[in-house]
Scaffold this motif. Structure first.
Motif, PDB file in Angstrom:
ATOM      1  N   HIS A 181       1.046  -1.043   0.051  1.00 32.88           N
ATOM      2  CA  HIS A 181      -0.048  -0.107  -0.105  1.00 32.88           C
ATOM      3  C   HIS A 181       0.880   1.320   0.193  1.00 32.88           C
ATOM      4  CE1 HIS A 181      -4.173   1.842   1.332  1.00 32.88           C
ATOM      5  NE2 HIS A 181      -3.345   2.566   0.601  1.00 32.88           N
ATOM      6  N   ILE A 182       1.232   1.658  -1.176  1.00 30.07           N
ATOM      7  CA  ILE A 182       2.170   2.667  -1.053  1.00 30.07           C
ATOM      8  C   ILE A 182       1.538   3.790  -2.388  1.00 30.07           C
ATOM      9  CG2 ILE A 182       4.545   3.742  -1.840  1.00 30.07           C
ATOM     10  CD1 ILE A 182       5.679   0.908  -1.053  1.00 30.07           C
ATOM     11  N   HIS A 183       1.388   5.036  -2.036  1.00 28.74           N
ATOM     12  CA  HIS A 183       0.855   6.011  -3.048  1.00 28.74           C
ATOM     13  C   HIS A 183       2.236   6.755  -3.537  1.00 28.74           C
ATOM     14  CE1 HIS A 183      -3.269   5.421  -1.918  1.00 28.74           C
ATOM     15  NE2 HIS A 183      -2.915   5.390  -0.653  1.00 28.74           N
ATOM     16  N   THR A 184       1.945   7.471  -4.987  1.00 30.71           N
ATOM     17  CA  THR A 184       2.967   8.295  -5.452  1.00 30.71           C
ATOM     18  C   THR A 184       2.451   9.516  -5.991  1.00 30.71           C
ATOM     19  OG1 THR A 184       3.080   7.403  -7.590  1.00 30.71           O
ATOM     20  CG2 THR A 184       4.018   5.950  -6.262  1.00 30.71           C
ATOM     21  N   HIS A 185       3.217  10.291  -6.828  1.00 29.21           N
ATOM     22  CA  HIS A 185       2.715  11.444  -7.361  1.00 29.21           C
ATOM     23  C   HIS A 185       1.556  11.269  -8.282  1.00 29.21           C
ATOM     24  CE1 HIS A 185       5.071   9.744 -10.701  1.00 29.21           C
ATOM     25  NE2 HIS A 185       4.294  10.860 -11.526  1.00 29.21           N
ATOM     26  N   ALA A 227      -3.853  12.144  -6.221  1.00 30.83           N
ATOM     27  CA  ALA A 227      -3.997  13.510  -6.009  1.00 30.83           C
ATOM     28  C   ALA A 227      -3.353  13.940  -4.674  1.00 30.83           C
ATOM     29  CB  ALA A 227      -5.463  13.653  -5.913  1.00 30.83           C
ATOM     30  N   ASP A 228      -3.257  13.219  -3.638  1.00 30.14           N
ATOM     31  CA  ASP A 228      -3.172  13.684  -2.122  1.00 30.14           C
ATOM     32  C   ASP A 228      -1.375  13.200  -2.007  1.00 30.14           C
ATOM     33  OD1 ASP A 228      -3.150  10.742  -2.015  1.00 30.14           O
ATOM     34  OD2 ASP A 228      -4.360  11.008  -0.203  1.00 30.14           O
ATOM     35  N   HIS A 275      -4.846   6.147  -5.658  1.00 28.85           N
ATOM     36  CA  HIS A 275      -6.401   6.427  -5.374  1.00 28.85           C
ATOM     37  C   HIS A 275      -7.177   6.684  -6.536  1.00 28.85           C
ATOM     38  CE1 HIS A 275      -6.087   7.233  -1.043  1.00 28.85           C
ATOM     39  NE2 HIS A 275      -5.030   8.088  -1.004  1.00 28.85           N
ATOM     40  N   ILE A 276      -8.257   6.147  -6.390  1.00 29.07           N
ATOM     41  CA  ILE A 276      -9.501   6.559  -7.421  1.00 29.07           C
ATOM     42  C   ILE A 276     -10.522   6.556  -6.398  1.00 29.07           C
ATOM     43  CG2 ILE A 276     -10.836   6.382  -9.465  1.00 29.07           C
ATOM     44  CD1 ILE A 276      -8.840   4.668 -10.326  1.00 29.07           C
ATOM     45  N   ASP A 277     -11.278   7.978  -6.149  1.00 27.98           N
ATOM     46  CA  ASP A 277     -12.413   7.916  -5.354  1.00 27.98           C
ATOM     47  C   ASP A 277     -13.356   8.977  -6.272  1.00 27.98           C
ATOM     48  OD1 ASP A 277     -12.209   7.117  -2.403  1.00 27.98           O
ATOM     49  OD2 ASP A 277     -10.124   7.868  -2.766  1.00 27.98           O
ATOM     50  N   LEU A 278     -14.533   8.222  -6.482  1.00 26.90           N
ATOM     51  CA  LEU A 278     -15.426   9.018  -7.399  1.00 26.90           C
ATOM     52  C   LEU A 278     -16.605   9.385  -6.658  1.00 26.90           C
ATOM     53  CD1 LEU A 278     -15.792   6.190  -9.898  1.00 26.90           C
ATOM     54  CD2 LEU A 278     -14.322   8.239 -10.148  1.00 26.90           C
ATOM     55  N   ASN A 279     -16.713   9.458  -5.161  1.00 24.84           N
ATOM     56  CA  ASN A 279     -17.638   9.939  -4.228  1.00 24.84           C
ATOM     57  C   ASN A 279     -17.246  11.078  -3.397  1.00 24.84           C
ATOM     58  OD1 ASN A 279     -16.287   7.992  -2.930  1.00 24.84           O
ATOM     59  ND2 ASN A 279     -17.876   7.395  -1.809  1.00 24.84           N
ATOM     60  N   MET A 280     -16.016  11.768  -3.622  1.00 29.76           N
ATOM     61  CA  MET A 280     -15.622  12.651  -2.527  1.00 29.76           C
ATOM     62  C   MET A 280     -16.177  14.057  -2.829  1.00 29.76           C
ATOM     63  SD  MET A 280     -13.236  11.684  -0.424  1.00 29.76           S
ATOM     64  CE  MET A 280     -12.434  10.166   0.130  1.00 29.76           C
ATOM     65  N   SER A 334      -8.577  11.301  -9.230  1.00 26.08           N
ATOM     66  CA  SER A 334      -8.872  10.050 -10.437  1.00 26.08           C
ATOM     67  C   SER A 334      -7.156   9.993 -10.559  1.00 26.08           C
ATOM     68  CB  SER A 334      -9.652  10.855 -11.609  1.00 26.08           C
ATOM     69  OG  SER A 334      -8.796  11.875 -11.858  1.00 26.08           O
ATOM     70  N   VAL A 335      -7.207   8.892 -11.890  1.00 27.16           N
ATOM     71  CA  VAL A 335      -5.985   8.383 -12.274  1.00 27.16           C
ATOM     72  C   VAL A 335      -5.839   8.360 -13.665  1.00 27.16           C
ATOM     73  CG1 VAL A 335      -4.308   6.454 -12.562  1.00 27.16           C
ATOM     74  CG2 VAL A 335      -5.178   7.021 -10.209  1.00 27.16           C
ATOM     75  N   ASP A 336      -4.797   9.204 -14.132  1.00 20.36           N
ATOM     76  CA  ASP A 336      -4.418   9.087 -15.622  1.00 20.36           C
ATOM     77  C   ASP A 336      -3.649   7.888 -15.966  1.00 20.36           C
ATOM     78  OD1 ASP A 336      -3.435   9.300 -18.145  1.00 20.36           O
ATOM     79  OD2 ASP A 336      -3.510  11.604 -18.084  1.00 20.36           O
ATOM     80  N   PHE A 337      -4.242   6.868 -16.689  1.00 26.36           N
ATOM     81  CA  PHE A 337      -3.492   5.522 -16.533  1.00 26.36           C
ATOM     82  C   PHE A 337      -2.656   5.505 -17.349  1.00 26.36           C
ATOM     83  CE2 PHE A 337      -7.389   3.976 -14.264  1.00 26.36           C
ATOM     84  CZ  PHE A 337      -6.625   2.764 -13.477  1.00 26.36           C
ATOM     85  N   ASP A 338      -2.306   6.446 -18.548  1.00 26.84           N
ATOM     86  CA  ASP A 338      -1.301   6.925 -19.426  1.00 26.84           C
ATOM     87  C   ASP A 338      -0.237   7.063 -18.658  1.00 26.84           C
ATOM     88  OD1 ASP A 338      -2.903   5.966 -21.404  1.00 26.84           O
ATOM     89  OD2 ASP A 338      -3.242   7.886 -22.177  1.00 26.84           O
TER      90      ASP A 338
END
Ligand SMILES: [Zn+2]
Ligand SMILES: [Zn+2]
Length: 262
Positions: free
Chosen positions: A5-9, A12-13, A38-43, A50-54
């Motif tokens: 469980h690691i986040h990166t640039h 969004a946060d 993170h992808i959260d559609l209900n905040m 959101s995530v830009d998959f490219d």
């Protein structure tokens, strides 16, 4: 050692470049990591989760090339929400991912990170509602591999006793854990809770109950948003899991659990 469980640039946060997070993992001697953006559609507040998959795929390729000795899996932390689940399904099913954490981030319409929720509802109401929506999501949504950080509300709970314990909500927690087991979904142990509460998320009594009920798929993650947190308390957590009776920690490739001996 692993950290799932690691986040990166890409999240969004989080501002830390993926390469720096990978470097931190390598420096700490981790063998395998999974980025869980993170992808959260209900905040209704905060940034656009959101995530830009490219962009994500390109950053991942660059990072994998730079760290050939580190196994790097591609994951998403998906905000569980029945109202937006069709849209989320369409996003996730279009991607080739290794791992999806399903996380309940919203209670009474808001992230409990914000004080508002705590001003308008009692602690018991928030804990009950959190578990109710977590169960509802676990029953209705299939696009996740493990349920993330059960007890997330504890992190922001403004009361002295913050923990969500098995004994206090046994009925609904049993239903939730049995649902996960019946659906072949796993449980994440998130060490990030240790910064704000005396326990991982979930609290140990819930992890024990998952084991008693026959749960086998269990992952561990730091939920790092900064380099210094990568791998935090993973070693201690693996020891705790071993003491409970687990023999394996789980990694994932293309949503297939891989059981690594503890
Ligand atoms: Zn989360
Ligand atoms: Zn996270």
């Amino acid at each position: 050692m692993i950290d799932y469980h690691i986040h990166t640039h890409i999240s969004a946060d989080c501002d830390i470049p993926m390469m720096k997070m990978a470097q931190a993992a390598q420096d700490k001697g981790l063998k395998e990591i999974c980025f869980t953006e993170h992808i959260d559609l209900n905040m209704i507040e905060g940034p656009d989760f959101s995530v830009d998959f490219d962009v994500y795929t390109a950053a991942l390729e660059e990072t994998r090339n730079a760290f050939p000795g580190l196994v790097i899996r591609m994951g998403i932390e998906s905000g569980l929400d029945i109202g937006t689940s069709d849209k989320m399904r369409a996003i996730l099913n279009g991607q080739t991912l290794d791992y999806i954490i399903g996380s309940q981030h919203v209670v009474f319409g808001q992230d409990p990170f914000y004080e508002e929720v705590w001003k308008h509802h009692s602690k018991d109401d928030i804990f009950n509602e959190y578990l109710r929506v977590s169960l509802e999501s676990a029953l209705a949504i299939d696009e996740f591999d493990v349920m993330g950080h059960i007890g997330y509300i504890s992190k922001f709970c403004p009361y002295e006793d913050k923990l969500l314990r098995y004994a206090d909500y046994a009925d609904v927690i049993d239903k939730l854990l049995k649902t996960l087991i019946d659906k072949g979904k796993g449980l994440e142990v998130n060490t990030n809770g240790l910064y704000m509460t005396p326990s991982t998320m979930p609290e140990t009594s819930i992890i024990k109950r998952y084991f008693e009920l026959g749960g086998e798929i269990i992952t561990v993650g730091s939920d790092a948003h900064y380099e210094c947190v990568v791998g935090h308390a993973v070693a201690d957590t693996l020891e705790t899991l071993k003491n409970i009776g687990f023999r394996y920690i789980t990694a994932f490739r293309r949503h297939q659990p891989q059981f690594l001996p503890l």
